[in-house]
Design a protein around this motif. Structure first.
Motif, PDB file in Angstrom:
ATOM      1  N   LEU A   1      12.266   3.729 -36.020  1.00  7.68           N
ATOM      2  CA  LEU A   1      11.658   4.625 -35.036  1.00  7.68           C
ATOM      3  C   LEU A   1      12.725   5.484 -34.361  1.00  7.68           C
ATOM      4  N   ILE A   2      13.847   4.880 -34.015  1.00  8.87           N
ATOM      5  CA  ILE A   2      14.906   5.634 -33.335  1.00  8.87           C
ATOM      6  C   ILE A   2      15.456   6.716 -34.252  1.00  8.87           C
ATOM      7  N   LYS A   3      15.632   6.403 -35.514  1.00  6.99           N
ATOM      8  CA  LYS A   3      16.127   7.411 -36.460  1.00  6.99           C
ATOM      9  C   LYS A   3      15.147   8.573 -36.571  1.00  6.99           C
ATOM     10  N   LEU A   4      13.864   8.284 -36.608  1.00 15.21           N
ATOM     11  CA  LEU A   4      12.856   9.350 -36.646  1.00 15.21           C
ATOM     12  C   LEU A   4      12.952  10.235 -35.404  1.00 15.21           C
ATOM     13  N   HIS A   5      13.123   9.607 -34.246  1.00 16.05           N
ATOM     14  CA  HIS A   5      13.264  10.386 -33.007  1.00 16.05           C
ATOM     15  C   HIS A   5      14.535  11.227 -33.036  1.00 16.05           C
ATOM     16  N   MET A   6      15.641  10.647 -33.486  1.00 15.80           N
ATOM     17  CA  MET A   6      16.913  11.370 -33.528  1.00 15.80           C
ATOM     18  C   MET A   6      16.812  12.612 -34.401  1.00 15.80           C
ATOM     19  N   ILE A   7      16.272  12.443 -35.584  1.00 15.91           N
ATOM     20  CA  ILE A   7      16.199  13.566 -36.516  1.00 15.91           C
ATOM     21  C   ILE A   7      15.171  14.593 -36.046  1.00 15.91           C
ATOM     22  N   SER A   8      14.056  14.131 -35.524  1.00 17.15           N
ATOM     23  CA  SER A   8      13.047  15.055 -35.012  1.00 17.15           C
ATOM     24  C   SER A   8      13.622  15.907 -33.888  1.00 17.15           C
ATOM     25  N   PHE A   9      14.406  15.284 -32.997  1.00 13.06           N
ATOM     26  CA  PHE A   9      15.042  16.040 -31.911  1.00 13.06           C
ATOM     27  C   PHE A   9      16.073  17.015 -32.470  1.00 13.06           C
ATOM     28  N   ALA A  10      16.804  16.596 -33.483  1.00 10.77           N
ATOM     29  CA  ALA A  10      17.814  17.475 -34.082  1.00 10.77           C
ATOM     30  C   ALA A  10      17.179  18.711 -34.712  1.00 10.77           C
ATOM     31  N   LEU A  11      15.958  18.576 -35.193  1.00 11.39           N
ATOM     32  CA  LEU A  11      15.281  19.710 -35.825  1.00 11.39           C
ATOM     33  C   LEU A  11      14.849  20.791 -34.836  1.00 11.39           C
ATOM     34  N   ILE A  12      14.943  20.505 -33.559  1.00 12.48           N
ATOM     35  CA  ILE A  12      14.526  21.485 -32.548  1.00 12.48           C
ATOM     36  C   ILE A  12      15.446  22.699 -32.536  1.00 12.48           C
TER      37      ILE A  12
ATOM     38  N   LEU B   1      24.286  16.331 -34.931  1.00 18.52           N
ATOM     39  CA  LEU B   1      23.865  15.111 -35.636  1.00 18.52           C
ATOM     40  C   LEU B   1      24.558  14.997 -36.993  1.00 18.52           C
ATOM     41  N   VAL B   2      24.677  16.105 -37.716  1.00 14.61           N
ATOM     42  CA  VAL B   2      25.352  16.088 -39.020  1.00 14.61           C
ATOM     43  C   VAL B   2      26.827  15.736 -38.831  1.00 14.61           C
TER      44      VAL B   2
ATOM     45  N   VAL C   1      10.573  25.715 -44.387  1.00 19.78           N
ATOM     46  CA  VAL C   1      11.810  25.999 -45.121  1.00 19.78           C
ATOM     47  C   VAL C   1      13.041  25.649 -44.288  1.00 19.78           C
ATOM     48  N   ILE C   2      13.043  26.014 -43.031  1.00 20.11           N
ATOM     49  CA  ILE C   2      14.193  25.733 -42.163  1.00 20.11           C
ATOM     50  C   ILE C   2      14.358  24.232 -41.989  1.00 20.11           C
ATOM     51  N   GLU C   3      13.257  23.536 -41.741  1.00 19.89           N
ATOM     52  CA  GLU C   3      13.304  22.089 -41.566  1.00 19.89           C
ATOM     53  C   GLU C   3      13.837  21.398 -42.824  1.00 19.89           C
ATOM     54  N   ILE C   4      13.336  21.809 -43.975  1.00 21.83           N
ATOM     55  CA  ILE C   4      13.772  21.211 -45.237  1.00 21.83           C
ATOM     56  C   ILE C   4      15.259  21.481 -45.465  1.00 21.83           C
ATOM     57  N   GLY C   5      15.707  22.699 -45.179  1.00 23.44           N
ATOM     58  CA  GLY C   5      17.123  23.028 -45.314  1.00 23.44           C
ATOM     59  C   GLY C   5      17.990  22.170 -44.413  1.00 23.44           C
ATOM     60  N   ASP C   6      17.575  22.019 -43.146  1.00 18.90           N
ATOM     61  CA  ASP C   6      18.334  21.185 -42.215  1.00 18.90           C
ATOM     62  C   ASP C   6      18.336  19.723 -42.645  1.00 18.90           C
ATOM     63  N   LEU C   7      17.195  19.232 -43.098  1.00 20.92           N
ATOM     64  CA  LEU C   7      17.118  17.841 -43.543  1.00 20.92           C
ATOM     65  C   LEU C   7      17.988  17.611 -44.772  1.00 20.92           C
TER      66      LEU C   7
END
Length: 161
Positions: free
Chosen positions: A48-59, A67-68, A128-134
């Motif tokens: 759950l924490i990892k999901l929150h971390m990455i979701s926040f990073a996508l902002i 994060l990277v 597209v932006i989200e996928i690129g960042d991920l």
């Protein structure tokens, strides 16, 4: 005094003046979580924490860069904000059969969730932006790195007591 039954003509729905921003729409968040798990999860699994971390990073690009860099071992621990929309989207994703909660309290994509993530990636013009960042982050952010941040929070919390 006898109440009269409610007629359908008595119910009025008025449009709200502000639309819900895209990043708070449940369909967006559910899809975002599926993409996070598919691209960044080991075996399509995330805490759950990892999901929150990455979701926040996508902002923002700045959040993702930090994060990277942390995941690469060249930056300090990033700030993490916990967004209730992530928890709500998880609840819906579980209800839709896209994600399941495992015994170890981590979340795993189901075949249906994998299919959704892959379809979004194949379309080519969605998120597209989200996928690129991920893809920049990919598998770099391990659960041990996430745990490292959580341990720092525990130490800071203990120091503040």
């Amino acid at each position: 005094m006898r109440e009269t039954p409610l007629e359908y003509t008595d119910i009025v729905f008025n449009a709200k003046p502000d639309a819900v921003p895209y990043n708070y729409r449940i369909s967006y968040k559910v899809t975002q979580l599926c993409l996070i798990m598919r691209i960044c999860g080991r075996g399509d699994v995330c805490s759950l924490i990892k999901l929150h971390m990455i979701s926040f990073a996508l902002i923002s690009q700045e959040n993702m860069r930090k994060l990277v860099e942390f995941a690469d071992g060249i930056g300090s621990a990033p700030i993490v904000r916990f967004d209730p929309s992530v928890n709500r989207a998880l609840t819906y994703a579980i209800g839709y059969g896209l994600i399941k909660r495992q015994q170890n309290a981590k979340y795993k994509l189901t075949d249906r969730g994998k299919q959704l993530a892959e379809q979004i990636k194949v379309v080519g013009d969605l998120m597209v932006i989200e996928i690129g960042d991920l893809n920049l982050l990919a598998k770099k952010l391990t659960e041990s790195k996430v745990e490292e941040i959580v341990d720092r929070w525990r130490i800071k919390d203990a120091e503040n007591q």
